[in-house]
Structure formats: C-alpha cells, structure tokens
Design a protein around this motif. Structure first.
Motif, PDB file in Angstrom:
ATOM      1  N   ALA A  23       0.774  -1.159  -0.091  1.00 31.69           N
ATOM      2  CA  ALA A  23       0.083   0.072   0.007  1.00 31.69           C
ATOM      3  C   ALA A  23       1.130   1.094   0.029  1.00 31.69           C
ATOM      4  O   ALA A  23       0.444   2.385  -0.421  1.00 31.69           O
ATOM      5  N   ASN A  24       1.944   1.216   0.725  1.00 29.10           N
ATOM      6  CA  ASN A  24       3.089   2.354   0.770  1.00 29.10           C
ATOM      7  C   ASN A  24       3.653   2.535  -0.865  1.00 29.10           C
ATOM      8  O   ASN A  24       4.431   3.817  -0.875  1.00 29.10           O
ATOM      9  N   ALA A  48      -4.501   9.265   0.752  1.00 27.06           N
ATOM     10  CA  ALA A  48      -4.101   8.818   2.276  1.00 27.06           C
ATOM     11  C   ALA A  48      -2.683   8.865   2.476  1.00 27.06           C
ATOM     12  O   ALA A  48      -2.266   9.394   3.226  1.00 27.06           O
ATOM     13  N   ARG A  49      -2.068   8.397   1.348  1.00 25.07           N
ATOM     14  CA  ARG A  49      -0.715   7.970   1.521  1.00 25.07           C
ATOM     15  C   ARG A  49       0.018   9.397   1.271  1.00 25.07           C
ATOM     16  O   ARG A  49       1.176   9.467   1.661  1.00 25.07           O
ATOM     17  N   PRO A  58      -3.707  -1.241  10.915  1.00 24.17           N
ATOM     18  CA  PRO A  58      -4.646  -0.431  11.623  1.00 24.17           C
ATOM     19  C   PRO A  58      -4.730   1.194  11.120  1.00 24.17           C
ATOM     20  O   PRO A  58      -5.603   1.831  10.979  1.00 24.17           O
ATOM     21  N   ASP A  59      -3.353   1.690  10.812  1.00 19.28           N
ATOM     22  CA  ASP A  59      -3.310   2.813  10.456  1.00 19.28           C
ATOM     23  C   ASP A  59      -3.947   3.063   8.937  1.00 19.28           C
ATOM     24  O   ASP A  59      -4.731   4.062   8.738  1.00 19.28           O
ATOM     25  N   ARG A  63      -7.130   5.496   8.168  1.00 25.10           N
ATOM     26  CA  ARG A  63      -7.232   6.676   7.270  1.00 25.10           C
ATOM     27  C   ARG A  63      -7.837   6.477   5.992  1.00 25.10           C
ATOM     28  O   ARG A  63      -8.119   7.284   5.351  1.00 25.10           O
ATOM     29  N   VAL A  64      -8.056   5.108   5.549  1.00 19.90           N
ATOM     30  CA  VAL A  64      -8.660   4.811   4.203  1.00 19.90           C
ATOM     31  C   VAL A  64     -10.196   4.312   4.336  1.00 19.90           C
ATOM     32  O   VAL A  64     -10.612   3.583   4.948  1.00 19.90           O
ATOM     33  N   LYS A  65     -11.291   5.703   3.955  1.00 16.10           N
ATOM     34  CA  LYS A  65     -12.446   5.093   4.074  1.00 16.10           C
ATOM     35  C   LYS A  65     -12.849   4.011   3.432  1.00 16.10           C
ATOM     36  O   LYS A  65     -12.572   3.720   2.423  1.00 16.10           O
TER      37      LYS A  65
END
Length: 106
Positions: A23-24, A48-49, A58-59, A63-65
């Motif tokens: 995801a990053n 969000a990134r 969890p982060d 942060r991502v709806k």
C-alpha cells in the motif's frame, strides 16, 4: 523454440499476477489490479498516502474510508500488504491492554 518462449512468458505472467502490492509503494495501476480494489479505493489509498506512509494495517484502516477488518482480510488475501505485512486480524488491529494483577494490590 517458440514453445519455450511461450512457456516462459506464461510463467512470468503467473508470477506477476500473484505478486504482493504494498500500500505504501504500489502505483494506481497495481492497486487497481487487485481484486476488490477499484479506481475509487485506489484513489483513496493514494490520497491518504500523501499524508505519509501507512505504519501498519490499523493505520491504513483508520485513514482509508471503506477499509475495515473484513475488507482488510479480503484485500490481504488478494495480495495487498502494508510495509510487507499481511493483515493479522483483530489481534493486530486492536492490541489488548494488560490488566494489573490482583497480587499487585497492597
């Protein structure tokens, strides 16, 4: 010779389809390529990134709806990772607080 080239191409394609996407680090196209991630979700992940890399699942879920535990499990099964880690379930999402033992009371 043609059969060998075709076989090697097929193996590379199969390997690429099972590769994990972080995801990053994943691009919009890589995120869209995951089952369960469409253009809207990949945009939310990328937006969000921009605020900073995700520390952990969890982060990302905070942060991502639209990404909660059930969705995180599905996305992880499809190859999405956060910092190279697959989703670990409820234990990873909410660490338990330790309770003081009864013996510690004066």
């Amino acid at each position: 010779m043609f059969k060998k080239i075709l076989a090697v191409s097929a193996m590379l394609f199969a390997f690429a389809s099972f590769a994990a996407v972080d995801a990053n680090k994943g691009t919009e196209a890589e995120l869209d390529g995951l089952k369960g991630v469409g253009p809207a979700m990949s945009k939310r992940i990328l937006d969000a990134r921009k605020q900073g890399e995700f520390k952990d699942w969890p982060d990302l879920m905070q942060r991502v709806k639209g990404v909660k535990e059930k969705t995180a499990e599905k996305l992880s099964a499809e190859g999405l990772t956060v910092n190279g880690q697959s989703f670990g379930g409820a234990a990873a999402a909410a660490p338990k607080e330790s309770k003081p033992s009864k013996a510690a009371k004066p």
